[in-house]
Design an enzyme around this catalytic site. Structure first.
Site, PDB file in Angstrom:
ATOM      1  N   ASP A   1      40.754 -11.862  39.619  1.00  0.00           N
ATOM      2  CA  ASP A   1      40.681 -13.464  39.432  1.00  0.00           C
ATOM      3  C   ASP A   1      40.818 -13.650  37.864  1.00  0.00           C
ATOM      4  O   ASP A   1      40.885 -12.985  37.070  1.00  0.00           O
ATOM      5  CB  ASP A   1      39.344 -13.760  39.891  1.00  0.00           C
ATOM      6  CG  ASP A   1      38.010 -13.315  39.408  1.00  0.00           C
ATOM      7  OD1 ASP A   1      38.385 -12.742  38.422  1.00  0.00           O
ATOM      8  OD2 ASP A   1      37.016 -12.826  40.301  1.00  0.00           O
TER       9      ASP A   1
ATOM     10  N   HIS B   1      46.216 -12.853  42.020  1.00  0.00           N
ATOM     11  CA  HIS B   1      44.952 -13.611  42.050  1.00  0.00           C
ATOM     12  C   HIS B   1      43.922 -12.885  43.473  1.00  0.00           C
ATOM     13  O   HIS B   1      42.804 -13.132  43.443  1.00  0.00           O
ATOM     14  CB  HIS B   1      45.088 -15.151  42.264  1.00  0.00           C
ATOM     15  CG  HIS B   1      44.088 -15.957  41.876  1.00  0.00           C
ATOM     16  ND1 HIS B   1      42.598 -15.630  42.169  1.00  0.00           N
ATOM     17  CD2 HIS B   1      43.972 -16.756  40.789  1.00  0.00           C
ATOM     18  CE1 HIS B   1      41.928 -16.586  41.611  1.00  0.00           C
ATOM     19  NE2 HIS B   1      42.488 -17.076  40.816  1.00  0.00           N
TER      20      HIS B   1
END
Length: 525
Positions: free
Chosen positions: A473, A469
């Protein structure tokens, strides 16, 4: 289980190598009036301490680089805490503490380059109040002056005692004799004094720590009335010392056979499996994972594969080869997924180098297939076939190109085991890993508008993408998975001649259908 066993083996190897190399940093020996007692004191200008050397975290490791310190000078630590991360030529491994203590001095800063195993990297003490005395500590300044060696008495070797055939031999860790260096933690030294035992070197304590090191628990369990006799120690110690050179000179041995215990069996692991387990453990701990899953229709891809293989004389294209190309093509569509987290910036790679997980169990490897996006499908297929053949020929230590290297992306296919989906662990420093499930026939909604049937049978597969992440994203991960699905379900996009024809067609349309005054009219800023 493999990760826990790997950590234990690496930690033991680290302390064993340190204790062998740290003989250069022995404390000064002070002769005692008692022939059976030699008192040791640490260097006169410093409180009791321990100089910790660069650990050897694998049997072949000769040097390493400290990538990060997890503790600071003056900070306390407990057994099991990670002191620092060490980069080797194959992996990044955590160096864990085996006892409680306080960091008195960090000798080697993080990122200081290659450090030979055994070279001092830090100093630890038991009491926080002693840490300040090591502000200007250097290993050279702490080296003691050579003391004249005291003559060692000749100990008579007792006759061997017959052992009953029905009584199994029990291996006992020999305790150090009075003339040899005592390896003990600072906490063990302090506990010995607090309990009134005096110097730990005068005690007949059998160490249970790595390499026979005396730890705090050994002092707590010590009972003077049941300690082994000095004669037994004097006989056991020379025997162990004589066996050490022979063991060091011996050639590397194969993996030991499984050892059965009371209700369990211990299986040894090859070094490659230990390093992979350590790498995955570090990745799972450091990388913030999240997962995306999508279903893929393979009808068109299987049809293309059948057509391609019908024209080939030698070998053939596999489904895995086409999926490799689809993953590389998706990286071209969403290049930000082909990247790595570099602490203060993100590095995006031009080449798509894919680690493909092959094998299983202790023979699990991930050879890298280079530049998958820019090479032809047949070239990628040949590289993958070569890696598979190398593993089949030598499962223990494959030596083909690509084994042991780290690419920019990882793909694992668990469909052969009948698994529908799985969430793979990202392999640092990569940002994504793709897991492919079993190929199966499913009943799905019919998307043919000219058909009267509501449902149809289709060959399907489930794919799961693990993402870091920090780099990728949710939106970017979804875009990559959507691009991957598009290339799988439209496999003509994976072929070189298709890209050539498409590019030529775009140039043709531009040159012949765009008015000349538009093509050559300069644009305004």
């Amino acid at each position: 289980m493999a990760t826990s066993l790997a950590k234990t083996l690496l930690t033991r190897a680290a302390f064993r190598r340190y204790h062998q190399a740290s003989s250069l940093l022995r404390p000064t020996v002070v002769a005692s009036s008692s022939p059976s007692l030699n008192l040791r004191r640490w260097f006169a200008s410093y409180p009791p301490h321990e100089v910790v050397g660069m650990p050897s975290l694998s049997p072949t490791m000769e040097s390493g680089t400290i990538s990060a310190w997890n503790v600071e000078e003056g900070a306390s630590f407990s057994a099991g805490d990670v002191l620092c991360s060490v980069e080797t030529d194959k992996a990044t491994v955590d160096f864990e503490a085996q006892d409680d203590g306080v960091v008195a001095k960090i000798i080697v800063a993080a990122g200081g380059g290659e450090i030979p195993c055994g070279t001092p990297i830090m100093v630890t003490v038991d009491n926080a109040g002693d840490a300040g005395a090591f502000k200007d500590f250097t290993p050279e300044a702490s080296a003691p002056a050579a003391a004249p060696a005291a003559p060692e008495p000749q100990a008579a070797t007792p006759a061997p005692t017959p052992v009953s055939a029905t009584t199994p031999a029990v291996a006992t860790q020999p305790a150090p004799s009075s003339g040899d260096r005592v390896i003990a933690s600072p906490r063990a030294h302090t506990l010995a004094k607090e309990k009134g035992y005096g110097e730990i070197s005068a005690l007949r304590i059998v160490g249970t720590g790595p390499g026979g090191r005396i730890i705090a628990q050994d002092v707590l369990d010590y009972d003077p009335s049941t300690a082994p006799a000095i004669a037994e120690i004097a006989v056991a110690q020379p025997a162990a010392a004589a066996a050490a050179p022979a063991k060091a000179a011996a050639a590397p041995t194969p993996i030991p056979q499984p050892v059965a215990g009371a209700g369990y069996t211990d299986y040894s692991l090859p070094q490659s499996a230990i390093e992979l387990a350590s790498r995955l453990h570090s990745s799972k701990k450091n990388v913030p994972h999240y997962y995306l899953t999508i279903d893929l229709s393979l009808d068109s891809l299987l049809e293309l594969r059948s057509n391609l293989n019908s024209t080939m004389k030698d070998g053939g294209i596999t489904v895995n080869d086409l999926l490799l190309k689809a993953a590389a093509a998706a990286m071209k569509t969403v290049p930000s997924a082909n990247a790595s987290w570099m602490d203060s910036f993100v590095r995006v790679y031009d080449s798509v180098d894919i680690n493909v997980v092959v094998g299983n169990g202790s023979t699990l490897y991930a050879p890298v297939i280079r530049d998958v996006g820019s090479r032809g499908l047949k070239a990628v297929s040949d590289d993958f076939a070569a890696a598979t053949s190398a593993l089949e020929e030598n499962e223990e230590t494959p030596t083909a190109a690509g084994f042991g290297d780290v690419g920019t992306f990882t793909m694992v296919n668990v469909g052969m085991f009948g698994v529908k989906s799985c969430a793979p662990i990202i392999r640092e420093p990569q940002a994504c890993a793709l897991a492919l499930g079993v190929i199966e026939n499913r009943i799905v909604p019919n998307d043919d508008v000219n058909s009267e049937e509501t449902y149809k049978e289709s060959v399907m597969m489930t794919a799961t993408l693990s993402c870091d992440h920090r780099v990728v994203d949710g939106a970017v991960g979804a875009q990559w998975l959507s691009a991957f699905k598009n290339h799988v379900e439209n496999p003509m996009t994976l072929l070189f001649f298709f890209h050539f024809i498409l590019g030529s067609l775009q140039i043709f349309i531009y040159n012949f259908f765009t008015p000349i005054w538009i093509r050559f009219t300069p644009t305004k800023d």
